[in-house]
Design an enzyme around this catalytic site. Structure first.
Site, PDB file in Angstrom:
ATOM      1  N   HIS A 173      -7.531  -7.915   0.010  1.00  0.00           N
ATOM      2  CA  HIS A 173      -6.260  -7.267  -0.345  1.00  0.00           C
ATOM      3  C   HIS A 173      -5.630  -7.888  -1.600  1.00  0.00           C
ATOM      4  O   HIS A 173      -5.444  -9.099  -1.675  1.00  0.00           O
ATOM      5  CB  HIS A 173      -5.279  -7.380   0.832  1.00  0.00           C
ATOM      6  CG  HIS A 173      -3.937  -6.767   0.558  1.00  0.00           C
ATOM      7  ND1 HIS A 173      -3.542  -5.574   1.103  1.00  0.00           N
ATOM      8  CD2 HIS A 173      -2.909  -7.181  -0.228  1.00  0.00           C
ATOM      9  CE1 HIS A 173      -2.320  -5.268   0.672  1.00  0.00           C
ATOM     10  NE2 HIS A 173      -1.922  -6.243  -0.143  1.00  0.00           N
ATOM     11  N   ASP A 179      -7.402  -2.523  -1.411  1.00  0.00           N
ATOM     12  CA  ASP A 179      -8.353  -3.274  -0.594  1.00  0.00           C
ATOM     13  C   ASP A 179      -9.713  -3.038  -1.215  1.00  0.00           C
ATOM     14  O   ASP A 179     -10.173  -1.888  -1.302  1.00  0.00           O
ATOM     15  CB  ASP A 179      -8.337  -2.769   0.855  1.00  0.00           C
ATOM     16  CG  ASP A 179      -7.006  -3.020   1.543  1.00  0.00           C
ATOM     17  OD1 ASP A 179      -6.332  -4.005   1.187  1.00  0.00           O
ATOM     18  OD2 ASP A 179      -6.648  -2.232   2.434  1.00  0.00           O
ATOM     19  N   HIS A 182       0.850  -1.212   0.000  1.00  0.00           N
ATOM     20  CA  HIS A 182       0.000   0.000   0.000  1.00  0.00           C
ATOM     21  C   HIS A 182       0.880   1.256   0.000  1.00  0.00           C
ATOM     22  O   HIS A 182       0.558   2.245  -0.640  1.00  0.00           O
ATOM     23  CB  HIS A 182      -0.891   0.032   1.240  1.00  0.00           C
ATOM     24  CG  HIS A 182      -2.093  -0.851   1.159  1.00  0.00           C
ATOM     25  ND1 HIS A 182      -3.156  -0.592   0.323  1.00  0.00           N
ATOM     26  CD2 HIS A 182      -2.419  -1.974   1.832  1.00  0.00           C
ATOM     27  CE1 HIS A 182      -4.091  -1.522   0.481  1.00  0.00           C
ATOM     28  NE2 HIS A 182      -3.664  -2.387   1.394  1.00  0.00           N
ATOM     29  N   GLU A 225      -6.125 -12.193   3.856  1.00  0.00           N
ATOM     30  CA  GLU A 225      -7.137 -11.143   3.663  1.00  0.00           C
ATOM     31  C   GLU A 225      -7.794 -11.270   2.289  1.00  0.00           C
ATOM     32  O   GLU A 225      -7.154 -11.015   1.266  1.00  0.00           O
ATOM     33  CB  GLU A 225      -6.489  -9.752   3.789  1.00  0.00           C
ATOM     34  CG  GLU A 225      -5.851  -9.511   5.139  1.00  0.00           C
ATOM     35  CD  GLU A 225      -5.145  -8.156   5.227  1.00  0.00           C
ATOM     36  OE1 GLU A 225      -4.965  -7.485   4.184  1.00  0.00           O
ATOM     37  OE2 GLU A 225      -4.770  -7.776   6.348  1.00  0.00           O
TER      38      GLU A 225
HETATM   39 ZN   LIG Z   1      -4.584  -4.078   2.115  1.00  0.00          ZN
END
Ligand SMILES: [Zn+2]
Length: 232
Positions: A212, A152, A145, A209
Site C-alpha cells: 500500500h 495497492d 483509497h 502493508e
Molecule cells: Zn491499500
C-alpha cells in the site's frame, strides 16, 4: 533553386524537430521496448485536466499489469465488489505512479496494480469484515483509497511474473509489515526496491502493508463514492 530548397527543408526539419519526439527519443535510449509512455506524448486534453480529476490509469500508462482483486472473488471479502476491473485515481496520483513505473521499467520491472480508487460503500463492506484500523481504514474517516490517492501494488518482471514480497496481497499479519525482519534477503531487497522508488516518486508507505502506497498529502482530498462505468 532546387539545392537552396533542399537546404531550407533540411534546416527546417532539424531546427523544428517536434519537442515531443525529442523527449520520446531520449526515453527510448534508456529502454527501447518497454519504456513508459512519456506524459508529454499524451493528448494535451488528458494532461490539462485538473490534478484532482479522477482518470483511468489505462488511458495514461501502458506499461502496467493489472490484477484488480476486488473485481474478482479472490480477496478477503470472498466476494466480487467491483463490477469490472478498472483503476481510477486522481490525475496527480496517476502522474506520480507513471513516474515510478518509468523508473522500474528502466530496471527491468513493471508495476502490477491490485487496487486503486475504492468507493466509500466498498470501504464500509470491508470494515464490516475487518474492523481493525491496522489493516482497513474506518469508513467514518475514509481511506486514502476513497480519495483516489492510494494504490495497492507489487512488482513483476516484463513477463508479468510477480517478485517475491514474502506474503500475498492483503495478508493481514505481521509478516506484511515494513519493519518485519524475519524474511529472506531476496524478499527484503524486493520490498526495498518497491519502497525506494515509490518514495522517490512522491508516495508514502503504510507501516503494516508492503503493497500500500499513499500519495503525499492525499488526505486533504475529499472522499468519494462514485462507481465507474463498465459499459465503455
Ligand atoms: Zn491499500
Amino acid at each position: 533553386m532546387k539545392y537552396s530548397l533542399l537546404i531550407l527543408c533540411l534546416t527546417f526539419l532539424t531546427a523544428c524537430k517536434n519537442p515531443k519526439e525529442a523527449v520520446y527519443s531520449d526515453a527510448l535510449l534508456s529502454n527501447t521496448n518497454y519504456i513508459e509512455e512519456n506524459a508529454t506524448l499524451l493528448d494535451a486534453a488528458k494532461m490539462n485536466l485538473s490534478d484532482t480529476t479522477f482518470v483511468n490509469l489505462k488511458e495514461y500508462g501502458k506499461d502496467f499489469f493489472y490484477d484488480m482483486k476486488y473485481a474478482t472473488a479472490d480477496n478477503f471479502l470472498k466476494t466480487q465488489v467491483y463490477d469490472c476491473p478498472e483503476c481510477y485515481l486522481r490525475l496527480k496520483t496517476v502522474k506520480a505512479l507513471m513516474k515510478a513505473n518509468q523508473e522500474f521499467v528502466k530496471l527491468g520491472y513493471k508495476i502490477k496494480v491490485y487496487d486503486c480508487y475504492r468507493p466509500l460503500d466498498v470501504q464500509k463492506k470491508m470494515w464490516a469484515i475487518v474492523n481493525n484500523p491496522t489493516y482497513v481504514a474506518d469508513p467514518a474517516k475514509g481511506s486514502i483509497h476513497n480519495r483516489g490517492g492510494a494504490v495497492d501494488i507489487t512488482l513483476t518482471d516484463y513477463s508479468g511474473n510477480e517478485l517475491d514480497m514474502g506474503t500475498s496481497f492483503d495478508h493481514f499479519g505481521p509478516e506484511a509489515a515494513h519493519d518485519y525482519k524475519n524474511l529472506s534477503a531476496e524478499v527484503i531487497a524486493n520490498r526495498k526496491l518497491l519502497k525506494t522508488i515509490m518514495q522517490k516518486s512522491g508516495f508514502k508507505t503504510f507501516a503494516s502493508e508492503w503493497w500500500h502506497y499513499n500519495l503525499a498529502n492525499a488526505s486533504t482530498m475529499p472522499v468519494s463514492n462514485f462507481t465507474w462505468d463498465c459499459k465503455k
